[in-house]
Scaffold this motif. Sequence first.
Motif, short mmCIF file in Angstrom:
data_model
loop_
_atom_site.label_atom_id
_atom_site.label_comp_id
_atom_site.label_asym_id
_atom_site.label_seq_id
_atom_site.Cartn_x
_atom_site.Cartn_y
_atom_site.Cartn_z
N ASP A 8 44.58 33.18 32.26
CA ASP A 8 43.56 33.90 31.48
C ASP A 8 43.13 35.21 32.13
O ASP A 8 42.36 35.97 31.54
CB ASP A 8 42.33 33.02 31.26
N VAL A 9 43.58 35.47 33.35
CA VAL A 9 43.18 36.69 34.06
C VAL A 9 44.11 37.83 33.66
O VAL A 9 45.33 37.76 33.84
CB VAL A 9 43.21 36.48 35.59
N LEU A 10 43.52 38.88 33.10
CA LEU A 10 44.28 40.04 32.65
C LEU A 10 44.29 41.17 33.67
O LEU A 10 45.11 42.07 33.59
CB LEU A 10 43.68 40.57 31.34
N VAL A 11 43.34 41.13 34.63
CA VAL A 11 43.17 42.26 35.54
C VAL A 11 42.66 41.81 36.89
O VAL A 11 41.92 40.82 36.99
CB VAL A 11 42.22 43.32 34.92
N GLU A 12 43.06 42.53 37.93
CA GLU A 12 42.57 42.33 39.29
C GLU A 12 42.43 43.71 39.91
O GLU A 12 43.25 44.60 39.64
CB GLU A 12 43.55 41.48 40.09
N VAL A 13 41.40 43.91 40.73
CA VAL A 13 41.16 45.22 41.34
C VAL A 13 40.88 45.03 42.83
O VAL A 13 40.06 44.20 43.20
CB VAL A 13 39.96 45.95 40.68
N ASP A 14 41.60 45.80 43.67
CA ASP A 14 41.24 45.85 45.08
C ASP A 14 40.83 47.27 45.41
O ASP A 14 41.05 48.19 44.61
CB ASP A 14 42.34 45.30 45.99
N ALA A 15 40.20 47.45 46.57
CA ALA A 15 39.63 48.76 46.88
C ALA A 15 39.46 48.95 48.38
O ALA A 15 39.53 48.00 49.15
CB ALA A 15 38.27 48.89 46.18
N VAL A 16 39.23 50.21 48.74
CA VAL A 16 38.87 50.59 50.10
C VAL A 16 37.61 51.44 49.98
O VAL A 16 37.57 52.38 49.18
CB VAL A 16 39.98 51.38 50.80
#
Length: 145
Positions: free
Chosen positions: A123-131
């Motif tokens: 069900d997960v359409l998106v994932e975001v990682d960051a600095v």
Amino acid sequence: MSPANFMLVPINPAGAVIPGISSAMVVERGRLMFLSGHVPMDENGIVLRAGLEAQLDQVFKNLNVTLQAAGATPGHLARITIYVRDLQANQLPAIRRARDRFIDLAQPPASALIGVAQLFHPDVLVEVDAVAVLPPGAPQFPLSN
């Protein structure tokens, strides 16, 4: 002026650029914070079953909670990477709307958008990682052994 202007310097050479994205960010000073992939789960660990834009809003809300816990804001982001399951070109406006509600538009982070075949949950359409670059005065965290 952005809260991170004294720490982050956007680099945008002349020529073809994507609006709303810095081509690069130079970290002038500060402590780096690497944010792992954040997903559209609520505070109870339940995946938000909604469309892409609503899931992005939840992901960015979760990222903001993590940033705040370290004394930072979205204005302290140097880079974000957005991973979208089964990315289609017609999804770009929704992705930009959600991202633009979250980032500092005066000094947008360097960004990447990557289409993937699947993520950790169906069900997960998106994932975001960051600095991010932590501001002066951000909490110091004890090192554990």
